[in-house]
Each structure stands twice: as structure tokens, then as C-alpha cells.
Design a protein around this motif. Structure first.
Motif, PDB file in Angstrom:
ATOM      1  N   VAL A  76     -19.938  56.417 -17.407  1.00  0.00           N
ATOM      2  CA  VAL A  76     -19.802  54.888 -17.463  1.00  0.00           C
ATOM      3  C   VAL A  76     -18.621  54.528 -17.756  1.00  0.00           C
ATOM      4  O   VAL A  76     -17.830  53.678 -17.062  1.00  0.00           O
ATOM      5  CB  VAL A  76     -20.929  54.282 -18.137  1.00  0.00           C
ATOM      6  CG1 VAL A  76     -20.495  52.733 -18.275  1.00  0.00           C
ATOM      7  CG2 VAL A  76     -22.503  54.702 -17.760  1.00  0.00           C
ATOM      8  N   SER A  77     -17.852  55.175 -18.741  1.00  0.00           N
ATOM      9  CA  SER A  77     -16.501  54.521 -18.799  1.00  0.00           C
ATOM     10  C   SER A  77     -15.672  54.997 -18.170  1.00  0.00           C
ATOM     11  O   SER A  77     -14.516  54.478 -17.745  1.00  0.00           O
ATOM     12  CB  SER A  77     -16.310  54.661 -20.444  1.00  0.00           C
ATOM     13  OG  SER A  77     -16.346  56.046 -20.677  1.00  0.00           O
ATOM     14  N   ASP A 122     -16.262  55.605 -14.974  1.00  0.00           N
ATOM     15  CA  ASP A 122     -16.731  55.142 -13.767  1.00  0.00           C
ATOM     16  C   ASP A 122     -16.590  56.147 -12.562  1.00  0.00           C
ATOM     17  O   ASP A 122     -16.378  55.818 -11.487  1.00  0.00           O
ATOM     18  CB  ASP A 122     -15.856  53.868 -13.166  1.00  0.00           C
ATOM     19  CG  ASP A 122     -16.385  53.199 -11.733  1.00  0.00           C
ATOM     20  OD1 ASP A 122     -17.652  53.125 -11.987  1.00  0.00           O
ATOM     21  OD2 ASP A 122     -15.642  52.546 -11.090  1.00  0.00           O
ATOM     22  N   LYS A 123     -16.925  57.488 -13.061  1.00  0.00           N
ATOM     23  CA  LYS A 123     -17.061  58.422 -12.070  1.00  0.00           C
ATOM     24  C   LYS A 123     -18.115  59.763 -12.859  1.00  0.00           C
ATOM     25  O   LYS A 123     -18.151  59.335 -14.024  1.00  0.00           O
ATOM     26  CB  LYS A 123     -15.767  58.890 -11.392  1.00  0.00           C
ATOM     27  CG  LYS A 123     -15.180  59.730 -12.597  1.00  0.00           C
ATOM     28  CD  LYS A 123     -13.759  60.187 -12.130  1.00  0.00           C
ATOM     29  CE  LYS A 123     -13.034  60.893 -13.268  1.00  0.00           C
ATOM     30  NZ  LYS A 123     -11.736  61.355 -13.055  1.00  0.00           N
ATOM     31  N   TYR A 133     -23.714  60.433 -20.423  1.00  0.00           N
ATOM     32  CA  TYR A 133     -23.400  59.272 -19.364  1.00  0.00           C
ATOM     33  C   TYR A 133     -22.646  58.213 -20.018  1.00  0.00           C
ATOM     34  O   TYR A 133     -21.905  57.629 -19.035  1.00  0.00           O
ATOM     35  CB  TYR A 133     -25.154  58.807 -19.478  1.00  0.00           C
ATOM     36  CG  TYR A 133     -25.507  57.637 -18.926  1.00  0.00           C
ATOM     37  CD1 TYR A 133     -25.421  57.538 -17.352  1.00  0.00           C
ATOM     38  CD2 TYR A 133     -25.566  56.298 -19.369  1.00  0.00           C
ATOM     39  CE1 TYR A 133     -25.529  56.448 -16.736  1.00  0.00           C
ATOM     40  CE2 TYR A 133     -25.882  55.233 -18.762  1.00  0.00           C
ATOM     41  CZ  TYR A 133     -25.869  55.110 -17.314  1.00  0.00           C
ATOM     42  OH  TYR A 133     -25.823  53.984 -16.625  1.00  0.00           O
ATOM     43  N   PHE A 193     -24.537  56.475  -9.654  1.00  0.00           N
ATOM     44  CA  PHE A 193     -23.301  56.699  -9.144  1.00  0.00           C
ATOM     45  C   PHE A 193     -23.562  57.202  -7.802  1.00  0.00           C
ATOM     46  O   PHE A 193     -24.199  58.077  -7.070  1.00  0.00           O
ATOM     47  CB  PHE A 193     -22.538  57.758  -9.978  1.00  0.00           C
ATOM     48  CG  PHE A 193     -22.045  57.360 -11.217  1.00  0.00           C
ATOM     49  CD1 PHE A 193     -21.079  56.851 -11.638  1.00  0.00           C
ATOM     50  CD2 PHE A 193     -23.044  57.534 -12.650  1.00  0.00           C
ATOM     51  CE1 PHE A 193     -20.623  56.313 -12.631  1.00  0.00           C
ATOM     52  CE2 PHE A 193     -22.726  57.045 -13.477  1.00  0.00           C
ATOM     53  CZ  PHE A 193     -21.649  56.613 -13.891  1.00  0.00           C
ATOM     54  N   LYS A 226     -18.351  58.289  -5.793  1.00  0.00           N
ATOM     55  CA  LYS A 226     -17.986  58.347  -7.386  1.00  0.00           C
ATOM     56  C   LYS A 226     -18.049  59.791  -8.080  1.00  0.00           C
ATOM     57  O   LYS A 226     -17.955  59.624  -9.006  1.00  0.00           O
ATOM     58  CB  LYS A 226     -18.828  57.285  -8.037  1.00  0.00           C
ATOM     59  CG  LYS A 226     -18.841  55.980  -7.821  1.00  0.00           C
ATOM     60  CD  LYS A 226     -17.848  55.258  -8.432  1.00  0.00           C
ATOM     61  CE  LYS A 226     -17.633  53.836  -8.105  1.00  0.00           C
ATOM     62  NZ  LYS A 226     -16.630  52.963  -8.566  1.00  0.00           N
ATOM     63  N   SER A 234     -30.084  51.151 -10.015  1.00  0.00           N
ATOM     64  CA  SER A 234     -29.221  50.020 -10.568  1.00  0.00           C
ATOM     65  C   SER A 234     -29.549  49.685 -11.635  1.00  0.00           C
ATOM     66  O   SER A 234     -28.765  49.049 -12.244  1.00  0.00           O
ATOM     67  CB  SER A 234     -29.279  49.070  -9.554  1.00  0.00           C
ATOM     68  OG  SER A 234     -30.800  48.742  -9.297  1.00  0.00           O
TER      69      SER A 234
END
Ligand code: GLU
Length: 299
Positions: A62-63, A65-66, A58, A105, A109, A48
């Protein structure tokens, strides 16, 4: 990862293996370890508090979300997709899930893309996948266009023949024989460069080679012993491994070139995660008789 979590996971793995042994006994060709219900996500927690400053891959994850992961789908024990349930499993797939969890993830995801051997570098270079985990040998040639984390498994090239074959017991017995392998793979290159088979034929996947072997139109299939052992475990009445390995194949995680932050992150995950590695190995590869130790990830 907390020890208590691992112990819980380990007993789940043990229970899964017992169930597997029970249902496989006396059933040649029964399904291999994948899809046996063992939940190895218990072996790790989804991180987390991830900080991977300076990793463009990375940032892309993140942008979006998968996580987009390249894998194989026809290699039992390593990278496999159950044709009925569509569920993916195997050592490589779970290594990919472990990496994703370490980046924050969850398994849901992850988007998987099945990519054949010949297209791996290009898919990474084009940015179509974030990383690739699928029997991908670390080589200097490949390192010209991509990077690898690892190695996370070491195996070697071997030969698969029909179960009733009596005349091939190693790569020096291939005179006049037709050998099948996969386009863009290291075993195809090596059998051509260093041995003298009668002829070679190539396909996109090893299962296509298996069909040719089954039909008697090729005499042997060559690739890594870890892959071949999965096919024999699935169909021991049809195929057998002929002789010992004759190369060293060091499996790495394919990464976009230059992302040293992600590479270092994955190497640290592997080197600190011996318990997870062992549980994944015991679940996915040990059932087909493969022996191995975790290598140091020093790429
Ligand atoms: N490990 C070898 C390679 O990377 C053979 C297996 C494969 O084709 O994925 O070429």
C-alpha cells in the motif's frame, strides 16, 4: 466475484483456445498459450474494500502503491516473457495477477522480477519482493526461512530427452548419463540423492539446460513435468518427455515468513476461487497436455 463476470470470462477463454488451436495446427514449435490475446483479467474484479490488518507485506504494498512479484520468465505455460512483446503470461503469472487483484492492485500496479530458483528464499527474506509465484515447491527446508500459501498446483519430477532418444525411459536408466537441472531446485537434489546418474550439471535456468540437451552435451534435463510439458509443446520435434513422474511437487506462493494474514488471505482466495483456477488451468496448462485438479490450499 460475480458469476456473470466469470461466465463472460469463460467464453472469452473458450474463444481464445479455439483461436489458439486454429493457429497452432500444423505448426510445430508455435508459440504456446501465452500472448494469445485471452484477457483473463475478466475472470476477477480488482477488490476495493481490502482490509488485511496485521500483514506487514500488504502495508508495504500500500505504501509503495505497487506489488513486487517474483516470477520465472522462461517456462512456457507457467511463467513466460515474450522476447518480442515483453509481455508476461502463463499460469503462475496469472495466479500472481489474481492475488494482486484480490489485494486491490490492478495488473498495471504489478512490478515483476525474474528470479532464478536458487535466489527465491533470499529475495523474500531481504524484502525485495512481496511474494513469489514460479513453480516453487513447498518444502520443510524452505519453510525454515519463508512461508508458503497453497498448494495451488501439484505436479511431479520428470525427465526430458531428445526426441530421438531411445534409451532413457525413467530415472533408473541414467547410469553413465549426464543429467542437467537448475541450481537450488528440488529435482537436482532428488536426482543426486535418490538416483545414480553418471553425472549432473547445473545452471541457473532450465532453458540453459535445454541448450545443452540440444547440443548433445547432456543426455537429459530433469525438473517438474508441468515445466517439461511446456518445452515439449513449444518444440515437439526436438524434445520429448521420458516416462512418468517420480515425485510430488506441491507448488506454493512464497511469502515473507510470519505473514499469516497474507497467507490465510491467499489460501481463502484459492479455496473459494475454483472457477478462476479452472479457467487459468484450461487456458495455460491444458494445451500442453497437462492434467490436474485444484488441490486444497491448506498450508
Ligand atoms: N518445483 C521445483 C523447485 O521448486 C523445480 C522447479 C523450479 O526450479 O522452480 O525447486
Amino acid at each position: 466475484m460475480r458469476k456473470t463476470r466469470f461466465l463472460a470470462g469463460a467464453s472469452i477463454v473458450a474463444a481464445g483456445l479455439l483461436a489458439l488451436t486454429a493457429c497452432n495446427s500444423g505448426t510445430p514449435g508455435a508459440a504456446p498459450a501465452e500472448g494469445d490475446g485471452t484477457d483473463t483479467t475478466q475472470l476477477w474484479e480488482v477488490a476495493s474494500d481490502v482490509s488485511l490488518d496485521g500483514s506487514p507485506t500488504y502495508e508495504r504494498m500500500v505504501s509503495a502503491d505497487k506489488v513486487v512479484v517474483g516470477v520465472k520468465e522462461d517456462q512456457p505455460g507457467l511463467g513466460f516473457k515474450d522476447p518480442v512483446s515483453n509481455e508476461r503470461g502463463g499460469f503462475d503469472v496469472e495466479i500472481a495477477q489474481w492475488i494482486a487483484a484480490s489485494l486491490g492492485f490492478d495488473a498495471d500496479k504489478i512490478e515483476y522480477k525474474t528470479i532464478p530458483s536458487a535466489n527465491r528464499e533470499q529475495e523474500l527474506v531481504n524484502g525485495n519482493i512481496d511474494y513469489y509465484v514460479g513453480t516453487y515447491s513447498i518444502t520443510d527446508k524452505r519453510k525454515e526461512s519463508i512461508d508458503f500459501a497453497g498448494p495451488y498446483l501439484i505436479t511431479g519430477q520428470g525427465l526430458l530427452v531428445a526426441a530421438d532418444n531411445e534409451d532413457i525411459s525413467g530415472p533408473d536408466d541414467l547410469a553413465g548419463k549426464i543429467v542437467c537441472s537448475v541450481t537450488g531446485s528440488t529435482p537436482l537434489q532428488r536426482i543426486r540423492d535418490e538416483y545414480s546418474p553418471g553425472d549432473t550439471v547445473e545452471y541457473d535456468t532450465y532453458t540453459q539446460c535445454l541448450e545443452q540437451l540440444r547440443a548433445g552435451s547432456v543426455d537429459a534435463v530433469t525438473t517438474d513435468q508441468a515445466i517439461l510439458a511446456g518445452y515439449v509443446a513449444q518444440e515437439p520435434e526436438a524434445f520429448k518427455i521420458a516416462g512418468d513422474t517420480f515425485s510430488e511437487e506441491r507448488y506454493g506462493v512464497g511469502l515473507p515468513k510470519g505473514d499469516t494474514v497474507l497467507k490465510d488471505h491467499i489460501n481463502t482466495l484459492f479455496n473459494d476461487g475454483g472457477d478462476v483456477w479452472t479457467a487459468l488451468f484450461d487456458k495455460n496448462l491444458a494445451p500442453s497436455g497437462i492434467k490436474g485438479e485444484q488441490p486444497t490450499a491448506d498450508e
